[in-house]
Design a protein around this motif. Structure first.
Motif, PDB file in Angstrom:
ATOM      1  N   THR A  46      46.021  95.705 -95.905  1.00 27.70           N
ATOM      2  CA  THR A  46      44.842  95.525 -96.766  1.00 27.70           C
ATOM      3  C   THR A  46      44.481  96.786 -97.546  1.00 27.70           C
ATOM      4  N   GLY A  47      45.014  97.936 -97.151  1.00 28.52           N
ATOM      5  CA  GLY A  47      44.663  99.177 -97.823  1.00 28.52           C
ATOM      6  C   GLY A  47      43.244  99.622 -97.544  1.00 28.52           C
ATOM      7  N   THR A  48      42.680  99.172 -96.418  1.00 27.62           N
ATOM      8  CA  THR A  48      41.310  99.525 -96.058  1.00 27.62           C
ATOM      9  C   THR A  48      41.284 100.229 -94.714  1.00 27.62           C
ATOM     10  N   ILE A  49      40.171 100.892 -94.453  1.00 30.71           N
ATOM     11  CA  ILE A  49      39.958 101.562 -93.173  1.00 30.71           C
ATOM     12  C   ILE A  49      38.612 101.123 -92.617  1.00 30.71           C
ATOM     13  N   LYS A  50      38.527 101.018 -91.302  1.00 31.01           N
ATOM     14  CA  LYS A  50      37.282 100.564 -90.674  1.00 31.01           C
ATOM     15  C   LYS A  50      36.322 101.736 -90.505  1.00 31.01           C
ATOM     16  N   VAL A  51      35.073 101.495 -90.889  1.00 28.76           N
ATOM     17  CA  VAL A  51      33.998 102.475 -90.729  1.00 28.76           C
ATOM     18  C   VAL A  51      32.903 101.835 -89.882  1.00 28.76           C
TER      19      VAL A  51
END
Length: 386
Positions: free
Chosen positions: A265-270
């Protein structure tokens, strides 16, 4: 006969020339069309703070699934579903009968082992003294010392068995590992449970509580900076929008940024933590996280109502020389309340049509007017001159 025809032609020609003359004169009297009344706006640069929206999920900062460590039948449930619990509080009890019996048996085995050890120790001491007086063979002393070592080992084994039995007896009573709220019980009285597999219930903390969002990898530097910036909490940079539209305005702070980007997804969890004394945030809720985003540089801002969309392109009417309005294609940025950021197509100082844009045609002459006039209302009558 011919004379009458010639006379008619002369009269008709004179009438035609007269008519053309009158038309030209009327056209000269009418002149160009009147200027279209509009309201204009001069494009300027402003400091912009927008709001970014991220879908989020409410999660507990601490959550534990309760599983039995010993097997048997549930003989007691000490709490109600959804009850607040404290760390160490009794929650469930597995049938303790066989575990209590095993504990008592192990305790008795320890006593026997210790008694045997004490006997062998006395024998070893006696034979050692006799050996010093050459009253007994050295070999007999060696046998006594070996028996004593074996007795010590038996005591240690019995004590280990007692400790295991004591642990099983203790584990037959399930206590809360933390202070929080217990969920709905997954078992009833009399149900048989297996160690390590049967889920009894779940206990989680709800104050503080957290919201998880997925952030595009391009925004990682921004969120790393916000994590280190204490003013982000004081300025309420992060707020939570519930499903009914209400805003939860707790002082949220970033507690964790995941170790890696999801390559799919090209995302990171925050993860952000919020105080939740009111209990309005419940684990599992889907919410929107609203994050204030202040631009580092000033940007061009125009009223959103001045924008006209045509065939997928966005235009505004720019007032140029001779008060003529010409359409210009622009690219839009983020909305800021009733305004919008313009990323290209305009420059500071440009004059654009805001109200009355529906009456403007390309190349038309416009005349700035009040908002009432731009909307087609008649201006108030001027006072008569004295």
């Amino acid at each position: 006969m011919n004379t009458h025809i010639k006379l008619g032609i002369v009269i008709l020609g004179a009438l035609t020339i007269a008519s053309c003359g009158n038309s030209d004169k009327n056209a000269q009297q009418q002149g160009p069309p009147p200027a279209t009344p509009v309201t204009t706006y001069t494009v300027e640069e402003k400091s912009v703070t927008t709001t970014d929206t991220y879908p989020g999920v409410v999660v507990a900062l601490n959550e534990v699934e309760l599983r039995p460590q010993v097997g048997g039948y549930i003989t007691a449930i000490y709490v109600k579903d959804g009850q607040k619990v404290s760390k160490g509080q009794k929650l469930y009890e597995v049938d303790r009968t066989k575990y209590l019996a095993a504990y008592n048996s192990a305790k008795a085995d320890v006593a026997v082992a210790k008694a045997n050890r004490d006997k062998t120790k006395k024998d070893a001491d006696r034979y050692t003294k006799l050996a010093e007086q050459d009253a007994v063979a050295k070999q007999r002393v060696d046998y006594a010392l070996t028996d004593l070592a074996n007795a010590e080992s038996q005591v240690a084994a019995a004590q280990a068995q007692l400790a295991s039995a004591a642990n099983d007896l203790q584990r037959a009573t399930i206590t809360s590992p933390l202070t929080g709220t217990i969920g709905i019980s997954q078992v009833k009285l009399g149900a048989f449970v297996s160690p390590g597999t049967t889920i009894l219930n779940t206990v989680s903390t709800n104050d503080p509580i957290a919201v998880d969002i997925a952030v595009n990898q391009a925004e990682i530097p921004r969120f790393l900076a916000l994590q280190k910036d204490p003013s982000a909490v004081r300025d309420s940079v992060f707020s939570v929008q519930l499903q009914d539209g209400t805003i939860f305005k707790g002082l949220g702070r970033i507690v964790t940024i995941d170790r890696a980007v999801d390559p799919q997804t090209g995302t990171i969890k925050v993860r952000l933590s919020y105080p939740n004394a009111s209990g309005n945030l419940i684990a599992g809720m889907t919410v929107n996280l609203l994050a204030l985003n202040k631009a580092s540089e000033k940007q061009l801002i125009i009223p959103y109502k001045s924008v006209v969309e045509q065939l997928g392109e966005f235009n505004v009417y720019v007032v140029g020389d001779s008060s003529k309005a010409e359409p210009r294609i622009i690219k839009l940025g983020k909305e800021v309340n009733q305004d919008i950021v313009v990323s290209s197509g305009l420059k500071r100082g440009d004059v654009i049509v805001v109200e009355g844009v529906q009456n403007v045609r390309p190349g038309a002459v416009v005349q700035p007017a009040s908002a009432a006039e731009a909307n087609g209302q008649q201006p108030a009558a001027a006072a008569p001159k004295k």
